[in-house]
Scaffold this motif. Structure first.
Motif, short mmCIF file in Angstrom:
data_model
loop_
_atom_site.label_atom_id
_atom_site.label_comp_id
_atom_site.label_asym_id
_atom_site.label_seq_id
_atom_site.Cartn_x
_atom_site.Cartn_y
_atom_site.Cartn_z
N ALA A 156 38.44 51.88 16.17
CA ALA A 156 38.07 53.05 16.97
C ALA A 156 37.16 52.70 18.14
CB ALA A 156 37.39 54.10 16.09
N ASP A 157 36.33 51.66 17.99
CA ASP A 157 35.41 51.31 19.06
C ASP A 157 35.16 49.80 19.06
OD1 ASP A 157 33.05 50.66 17.34
OD2 ASP A 157 33.16 52.79 16.85
N TYR A 158 34.48 49.35 20.11
CA TYR A 158 34.25 47.91 20.26
C TYR A 158 33.28 47.36 19.22
CZ TYR A 158 36.95 47.51 24.53
OH TYR A 158 37.99 47.49 25.42
N GLY A 283 34.66 50.43 36.97
CA GLY A 283 35.10 49.13 37.46
C GLY A 283 35.73 48.27 36.39
N VAL A 284 35.42 48.55 35.11
CA VAL A 284 36.03 47.80 34.01
C VAL A 284 37.54 47.99 34.01
CG1 VAL A 284 36.20 47.66 31.50
CG2 VAL A 284 33.96 47.84 32.59
N TYR A 285 37.98 49.17 34.42
CA TYR A 285 39.41 49.49 34.42
C TYR A 285 40.07 49.18 35.77
CZ TYR A 285 37.86 51.87 30.23
OH TYR A 285 37.30 52.14 29.00
N GLY A 286 39.35 48.51 36.65
CA GLY A 286 39.92 48.11 37.93
C GLY A 286 39.46 49.01 39.07
N LEU A 441 29.62 57.26 25.91
CA LEU A 441 30.33 56.49 26.92
C LEU A 441 31.76 56.24 26.47
CD1 LEU A 441 27.56 53.88 27.80
CD2 LEU A 441 27.94 56.15 28.78
N TYR A 442 32.72 56.72 27.27
CA TYR A 442 34.13 56.59 26.93
C TYR A 442 34.52 55.13 26.71
CZ TYR A 442 39.17 56.37 27.42
OH TYR A 442 40.49 56.09 27.21
N ALA A 443 34.03 54.23 27.55
CA ALA A 443 34.43 52.82 27.46
C ALA A 443 34.04 52.20 26.13
CB ALA A 443 33.80 52.03 28.61
N PHE A 444 32.95 52.69 25.52
CA PHE A 444 32.50 52.11 24.26
C PHE A 444 33.25 52.68 23.06
CE2 PHE A 444 27.97 50.95 25.88
CZ PHE A 444 28.55 50.10 26.79
N GLY A 445 33.65 53.94 23.17
CA GLY A 445 34.39 54.57 22.08
C GLY A 445 33.54 55.05 20.93
N THR A 446 32.22 54.84 21.00
CA THR A 446 31.32 55.27 19.91
C THR A 446 30.76 56.65 20.23
OG1 THR A 446 29.33 54.34 20.90
CG2 THR A 446 30.68 52.86 19.57
N GLN A 447 30.08 57.23 19.25
CA GLN A 447 29.41 58.51 19.43
C GLN A 447 27.92 58.32 19.73
OE1 GLN A 447 31.05 61.50 19.68
NE2 GLN A 447 32.78 60.05 19.65
#
Length: 475
Positions: A156-158, A283-286, A441-447
């Motif tokens: 689910a997350d990093y 920027g992580v996604y380009g 943070l969406y990029a992290f995927g955590t709550q």
């Protein structure tokens, strides 16, 4: 006699080649080009006269020979210089219309795996997320390489993904290289000590779709992305963007507006309100994601982008012979001291100036102001006659660590325009100052809630109004 004639013919050919090259490239404004033609005709006519006059032939032929040598050297250097300029301009554009996302395979340092083939019938962890379709493509490629004999486990997350590899729950993991700084900063600062790169699994190209304009006749907007990379590294394709400046350029009214949006501003990635995150993580996604995010925030259309890193900033400023920057505060950092008011900075000093935020009122938002001050100083120096004396060094510095999709012919047109009128530009700045809050943070995927900055509606509206005002072509 024959030496004078031969040298004249060689010099005349070299001069003709130079003039044709200048005309073909349309490097000089029409007035300058006409002046060059007139000067060339006068020099050639003078030499012909010297060669044809019967009296004092020896002295005149010596003068003609010397003129031929001078013309030959000047024409050769001029042709080489133009070739150097356009070679560098084209190099800046190489691969600029696509961005490449790199997805790699990592295993534990002490694992037995030496190549991807050894992962057959093994488990590989991955975090599948909607915005990063390159992960999906990387999984498909891995399955194809291993003939489908691999067990893909989704997390689910990093944080869960990294721990799964560390605990031995999976044999390997797939990681977007653009996330590496976040992984080592927020999830496990020892990751690269106990994990190692097994293979650069997949390189996926994404098209960058922006609407180009005729830059000398119409206003345009440029996005400047300053990547979070240090040292003499090439421009990264994706990664955290610590500098996010919008530059609105109006070539008709000679106005420029610099808008800073702090890296920690809480925004909707790609304009999707279900994907809230810090602007820096776009920027992580380009670069596409960064552009789309800012376009949605300010309701604008960005025409071009420029990517720079820390090294390009240092090299460009040093090539310009340094810059003069205004500071709102007196402070010291590292071995450098900055005074309230005017400061003459080298490239390294400017880099320290734009990176420092701790202890300053406003923190990261003040750092954005510093970034604007440095960009403003660089623009002023680039538009001044002072740039002519070390133009080659400046161009080399820009080429080495800069990437842009502004076409080389558009760059040439802007250079011509500035050479023609040497206009003084009115440069305005606006720095967003948001307030602190907490957000997932969406990029992290955590709550987990992290500190972020708001994007005040009033300031967004003010920025939109300023952009619209600068875009107006009526003087």
């Amino acid at each position: 006699f024959w030496a004078a004639r031969i040298s004249f013919c060689i010099a005349a050919i070299a001069l003709l080649v130079f003039i044709i090259y200048v005309g073909d490239l349309s490097f000089l404004p029409v007035g300058y080009f006409v002046a060059l033609l007139v000067g060339a005709v006068l020099v050639v006519s003078l030499q012909v006269l010297f060669l044809c006059l019967p009296k004092h032939r020896m002295g005149l032929r010596i003068i003609s020979f010397l003129l031929s040598v001078i013309v030959l050297i000047a024409s050769t250097l001029g042709t080489y210089g133009l070739h150097f300029i356009y070679k560098n301009l084209d190099q800046i554009n190489q691969g600029s219309n696509v961005t490449t996302i790199v997805v790699s395979i990592y295993v534990k340092q002490d694992s037995e795996y030496e190549n991807v083939e050894q992962l057959k019938n093994r488990s590989v962890g991955v975090r599948i997320e909607e915005m990063n379709d390159t992960i999906v493509q990387a999984v498909a490629k891995l399955k194809d390489e291993l003939d489908g004999q691999v067990n893909i486990q989704e997390y689910a997350d990093y944080n869960q993904l990294i721990q799964a590899l560390k605990n031995g729950d999976v044999d390997a993991i797939l990681l977007d290289e653009g996330m590496m700084l976040n992984i080592t900063e927020f999830f496990d600062d020892t990751f690269l000590q106990w994990a190692r790169l097994l293979s650069e699994g997949t390189r996926i190209e994404q098209d960058i779709d922006t609407e180009q304009v005729k830059v000398t006749n119409a206003p345009f907007i440029v996005y400047i992305s300053g990547l979070d990379t240090k040292g003499n590294y090439p421009i990264a394709e994706n990664g955290r963007s610590d500098v996010n400046q919008i530059v609105v350029v109006n070539p008709v009214t000679k106005k420029i507006l610099l808008v800073n949006t702090p890296r920690d501003t809480y925004v909707a990635l790609d304009g999707d309100p279900t994907k809230m995150d810090k602007l820096t993580h776009a920027g992580v996604y380009g670069v596409n994601c960064s552009i789309n995010t800012l376009e949605a925030l300010y309701d604008i259309k960005i025409n071009y982008y420029v990517k720079v890193n820390f090294r390009s900033l240092v090299n460009i400023i040093d090539a310009l012979g340094g810059i003069t920057v205004q500071s709102d505060y007196t402070f010291s950092i590292s071995k450098y001291a900055f005074n309230k008011g005017s400061n003459n900075l080298t490239g390294e000093q400017a880099l320290v100036f734009v990176r420092h935020r701790r202890g300053l009122p406003g923190g990261d938002m003040q750092r954005g102001v510093h970034q604007q001050r440095v960009i403003q100083a660089v623009l002023k120096k680039l538009m001044s006659p002072a740039v002519v004396s070390n133009f080659a060094d400046v161009l080399t510095a820009i080429t080495d660590n800069t990437k842009t999709n502004l076409p080389s012919d558009s760059m040439n047109a802007l250079i011509q325009m500035q050479l023609k009128d040497m206009a003084t530009w009115d440069i305005q700045t606006y720095a967003m100052f948001g307030s602190g809050l907490q957000g997932t943070l969406y990029a992290f995927g955590t709550q987990v809630q992290y500190p972020v900055l708001s994007a005040p509606e009033k300031q967004v509206a003010e920025i939109q109004a300023l952009i619209e005002q600068v875009m107006q072509t009526k003087k």
